[in-house]
Design an enzyme around this catalytic site. Structure first.
Site, short mmCIF file in Angstrom:
data_model
loop_
_atom_site.label_atom_id
_atom_site.label_comp_id
_atom_site.label_asym_id
_atom_site.label_seq_id
_atom_site.Cartn_x
_atom_site.Cartn_y
_atom_site.Cartn_z
CG ASP A 35 -1.97 1.00 1.04
OD1 ASP A 35 -3.18 0.46 0.73
OD2 ASP A 35 -1.84 2.30 1.13
CG ASN A 91 -12.01 -0.60 4.21
OD1 ASN A 91 -12.34 -1.08 5.26
ND2 ASN A 91 -10.98 0.02 3.86
CD GLN A 98 -14.72 -0.38 -2.39
OE1 GLN A 98 -15.92 -0.55 -1.89
NE2 GLN A 98 -14.16 -0.85 -3.33
CB SER A 99 -10.72 5.51 -0.84
OG SER A 99 -9.50 4.66 -0.78
CG HIS A 104 -8.67 -2.87 -2.34
ND1 HIS A 104 -9.52 -1.98 -3.06
CD2 HIS A 104 -8.65 -2.10 -1.19
CE1 HIS A 104 -10.01 -1.11 -2.17
NE2 HIS A 104 -9.22 -1.12 -1.09
CG HIS A 106 -6.99 -2.90 3.22
ND1 HIS A 106 -5.98 -1.94 2.83
CD2 HIS A 106 -8.00 -2.52 2.55
CE1 HIS A 106 -6.86 -0.64 2.46
NE2 HIS A 106 -8.08 -1.50 2.04
#
Ligand code: 5GP
Length: 118
Positions: A35, A91, A98-99, A104, A106
Site C-alpha cells: 500500500d 472495505n 472504501q476509497s 482489494h 488489505h
C-alpha cells in the site's frame, strides 16, 4: 467515487502497468503490492485482475476468485513470516470507508491491532 460498470480506477491503471508499481506477487487471477500509504509496518493489498468494484457487487460465480485472494494473502503472510498474525480488511462502500472501487484485500501486520476498529 461512484462505482460504474467497467469503470476505471487507479488499480486498473496499476494492473495495466500504466502506473509503476512493484508487484510482490502475481498470477493469472490476482496481483499483490504494498500500500502506498501504509497503516502498519506491513500493509499490502491483494486485488483480482477482474474488475470487481467491491465485494457487495461480486457475483456467486466469483467465488473461486474471492477464495483465491485469501489463499494468496495467507501465502504472502507465510512468506513474510507473519507468525504472530495479521489483519485482513475489505472495505465496502461509503459506510465501509472504501476509497478505490476495485475490490482489494488489505493485509496489515507488524504492530498490535486493536478491536473494535474505529
Ligand atoms: P480502501 O479505502 O479503498 O479500502 O483502500 C484503498 C487503499 O489503496 C488505501 O490504503 C490507499 O493507500 C491505497 N492506494 C491508493 N492509491 C494507491 C496507489 O496508487 N498505489 C498503491 N500502492 N496504493 C494505493
Amino acid at each position: 467515487q461512484v462505482a460504474e460498470a467497467g469503470g476505471d480506477t487507479i488499480f486498473g491503471k496499476i494492473l495495466r502497468r500504466e502506473i509503476p508499481c512493484n508487484f510482490i506477487y502475481e498470477d493469472e487471477v490476482c496481483v499483490a503490492f504494498d500500500d502506498v500509504n501504509p497503516q502498519a509496518p506491513v500493509h499490502f493489498l491483494v486485488i483480482p485482475r477482474k474488475n470487481i468494484p467491491q465485494l457487495s457487487k461480486s457475483e456467486d460465480t466469483d467465488e473461486p476468485i474471492l477464495g483465491h485472494l485469501l489463499v494468496v494473502a495467507r501465502r504472502i503472510a507465510q512468506k513474510r513470516n507473519l507468525k504472530n498474525g495479521f489483519r485482513i480488511v475489505i472495505n465496502d462502500g461509503p459506510i465501509g470507508a472504501q476509497s478505490v472501487y476495485h475490490l482489494h484485500v488489505h493485509v496489515l501486520s507488524g504492530r498490535q491491532m486493536q478491536w473494535p476498529p474505529g
